[in-house]
Scaffold this motif. Structure first.
Motif, short mmCIF file in Angstrom:
data_model
loop_
_atom_site.label_atom_id
_atom_site.label_comp_id
_atom_site.label_asym_id
_atom_site.label_seq_id
_atom_site.Cartn_x
_atom_site.Cartn_y
_atom_site.Cartn_z
N GLU A 143 0.93 -1.29 -0.09
CA GLU A 143 -0.15 -0.10 -0.12
C GLU A 143 0.91 1.16 -0.07
O GLU A 143 1.01 1.80 1.12
N LEU A 144 1.52 1.74 -1.27
CA LEU A 144 2.17 2.64 -1.30
C LEU A 144 1.59 3.89 -1.41
O LEU A 144 0.30 3.95 -1.66
N PRO A 145 2.28 5.26 -1.18
CA PRO A 145 1.53 6.45 -1.22
C PRO A 145 0.75 6.48 -2.74
O PRO A 145 1.46 6.30 -3.56
N SER A 146 -0.57 6.73 -2.80
CA SER A 146 -1.03 6.97 -4.17
C SER A 146 -2.48 7.83 -3.97
O SER A 146 -2.98 7.55 -3.01
N LEU A 147 -2.86 8.23 -5.22
CA LEU A 147 -4.05 8.93 -4.84
C LEU A 147 -5.27 7.89 -4.82
O LEU A 147 -5.39 7.07 -5.80
N SER A 148 -6.31 8.03 -4.13
CA SER A 148 -7.24 7.30 -3.74
C SER A 148 -8.75 7.57 -4.14
O SER A 148 -9.22 8.64 -3.64
N GLY A 149 -9.18 6.88 -5.18
CA GLY A 149 -10.51 7.27 -5.61
C GLY A 149 -11.66 7.04 -4.67
O GLY A 149 -12.31 8.04 -4.60
N ALA A 150 -11.92 6.15 -4.23
CA ALA A 150 -12.89 5.72 -3.22
C ALA A 150 -12.91 6.68 -2.04
O ALA A 150 -13.87 7.16 -1.94
N GLU A 151 -11.90 6.71 -1.46
CA GLU A 151 -11.95 7.45 -0.08
C GLU A 151 -12.05 8.97 -0.57
O GLU A 151 -12.64 9.71 0.04
N SER A 152 -11.54 9.32 -1.63
CA SER A 152 -11.59 10.99 -2.19
C SER A 152 -12.98 11.11 -2.49
O SER A 152 -13.41 12.13 -2.28
N ALA A 153 -13.63 10.40 -3.10
CA ALA A 153 -15.15 10.34 -3.42
C ALA A 153 -15.98 10.85 -2.04
O ALA A 153 -16.75 11.68 -2.14
N ASN A 154 -15.67 9.97 -1.06
CA ASN A 154 -16.52 10.16 0.15
C ASN A 154 -16.05 11.53 0.88
O ASN A 154 -16.89 12.14 1.63
N ILE A 155 -14.99 11.64 0.75
CA ILE A 155 -14.41 12.90 1.40
C ILE A 155 -15.17 14.11 0.65
O ILE A 155 -15.81 15.11 1.32
N VAL A 156 -15.27 14.11 -0.68
CA VAL A 156 -15.89 15.20 -1.53
C VAL A 156 -17.37 15.30 -1.22
O VAL A 156 -17.98 16.39 -0.88
N ILE A 157 -18.08 14.05 -0.82
CA ILE A 157 -19.55 14.02 -0.73
C ILE A 157 -19.45 14.60 0.67
O ILE A 157 -20.70 15.51 0.87
N TYR A 158 -18.84 14.34 1.64
CA TYR A 158 -18.75 14.90 2.83
C TYR A 158 -18.98 16.52 3.02
O TYR A 158 -19.63 17.06 3.73
N LEU A 159 -17.78 16.90 2.21
CA LEU A 159 -17.64 18.55 2.04
C LEU A 159 -18.60 19.05 1.37
O LEU A 159 -19.30 20.04 1.79
N MET A 160 -19.37 18.44 0.48
CA MET A 160 -20.56 19.08 -0.36
C MET A 160 -21.69 19.15 0.77
O MET A 160 -22.83 19.73 0.31
N GLN A 161 -21.82 18.18 1.62
CA GLN A 161 -22.93 18.32 2.76
C GLN A 161 -22.64 19.31 3.87
O GLN A 161 -23.79 19.43 4.63
N LEU A 162 -21.59 20.16 3.77
CA LEU A 162 -21.22 21.09 4.95
C LEU A 162 -22.28 22.36 4.44
O LEU A 162 -22.39 22.87 3.40
N PRO A 163 -22.73 22.73 5.61
CA PRO A 163 -23.77 23.88 5.72
C PRO A 163 -22.66 25.14 5.46
O PRO A 163 -21.97 25.31 6.24
N ASN A 164 -23.09 26.19 4.73
CA ASN A 164 -22.51 27.54 4.61
C ASN A 164 -20.90 27.05 4.26
O ASN A 164 -20.13 27.52 5.10
N PRO A 165 -20.60 26.25 3.39
CA PRO A 165 -19.00 26.08 3.12
C PRO A 165 -18.27 27.38 2.91
O PRO A 165 -18.78 28.28 2.32
N SER A 166 -17.04 27.15 3.42
CA SER A 166 -16.35 28.37 3.15
C SER A 166 -15.89 28.49 1.61
O SER A 166 -15.85 27.40 0.85
N ALA A 167 -15.14 29.44 1.12
CA ALA A 167 -14.35 29.68 -0.06
C ALA A 167 -13.51 28.43 -0.41
O ALA A 167 -13.31 27.79 -1.27
#
Length: 258
Positions: A226-250
């Motif tokens: 498990e070498l350092p690498s960009l992670s698709g599945a984990e990143s997708a769920n991070i983005v979903i979480y951020l999109m659900q934040l109320p009043n997101p900052s710039a």
């Protein structure tokens, strides 16, 4: 004949591993799907006894245990219970148990379940780094387990739970305002960590890795493969979480769009 014996052993071993995986996956997948009516049954309390049996002195739980099954060997269970290095948020551990006990408390009003759930929440608060990240295991002192862990949605599972706590959403309606505020502070720190760990390549923000160094925020390795690498599945769920934040900052908006 020797090759045949080795093949049989290998197949049996694989079947055992698969059975173990199905066993714990049944718990983390099926527990959240249980109907409210289940928590009024004797079976719900029977499951809870096993959940309580495995809760560690840290307040957290070990992973890969099917709490629908009563342990055959309670001495072995107690050994696992007292191995505090096994406390983790990996593979749905700790978050699944907190939610289960909270739902059972709401159905029974038995303070035992409430107290155990709060101890679990306290574990999550304590395990969070000052920089906002969560390690895969806590208080495990070394190894890749100490890195900020998005792998298998470990950190996002925690943040989803704390979001429900901060909003007073069921099954956490019983928690006081002070705990809700504490959860919100942990979320705010977690979002800051997410923004700091987003990988930048050629001057542009991209996505996230499965693990990030707890001090430098840089991508980090885990097991040998498990070498350092960009992670698709984990990143997708991070983005979903951020999109659900109320009043997101710039900054959050930029992170999502990137």
């Amino acid at each position: 004949m020797k090759n045949l014996i080795l093949t049989v052993i290998a197949v049996c071993s694989l079947n055992t591993i698969q059975a173990q995986e199905i066993s714990y996956k049944k718990w983390v997948k099926e527990a959240p799907r249980l109907e409210d009516s289940f928590f009024t049954t004797p079976k719900a309390k029977e499951v809870a006894e096993t959940v309580l049996l495995y809760q560690q002195p840290t307040g957290g739980w070990p992973k890969n245990i099917n709490f629908f099954q009563t342990p055959d060997n309670k001495e072995k269970a107690l050994e696992i219970k007292n191995d505090v290095n096994a406390s983790t948020i990996d593979n749905g551990a700790t978050t699944t148990e907190i939610i289960y006990l909270s739902r059972l408390y709401n159905a029974t009003h038995d303070e035992t379940y409430k107290e155990a759930a709060i101890r679990g929440l306290d574990y999550l608060f304590e395990a969070q780094y000052e920089n906002g990240g969560w390690p895969q295991f806590y208080p495990r002192p070394k190894g890749y387990y100490v890195q900020i862990t998005y792998n298998d949605n470990a950190m996002i599972n925690v943040m989803n739970l704390l979001r429900d706590v901060s909003n007073g959403k069921s099954p956490f309606t019983y928690l006081p305002e002070s705990t809700r505020q504490k959860a919100q502070k942990a979320i705010d720190k977690g979002v800051e960590c997410i923004l700091k760990t987003q990988v930048k390549q050629h001057g542009k923000l991209t996505v996230w890795c499965a693990q990030h160094d707890r001090e430098t925020f840089a991508p980090a390795k885990a097991r040998a493969y498990e070498l350092p690498s960009l992670s698709g599945a984990e990143s997708a769920n991070i983005v979903i979480y951020l999109m659900q934040l109320p009043n997101p900052s710039a900054e959050v908006i930029q992170s999502i769009e990137s």
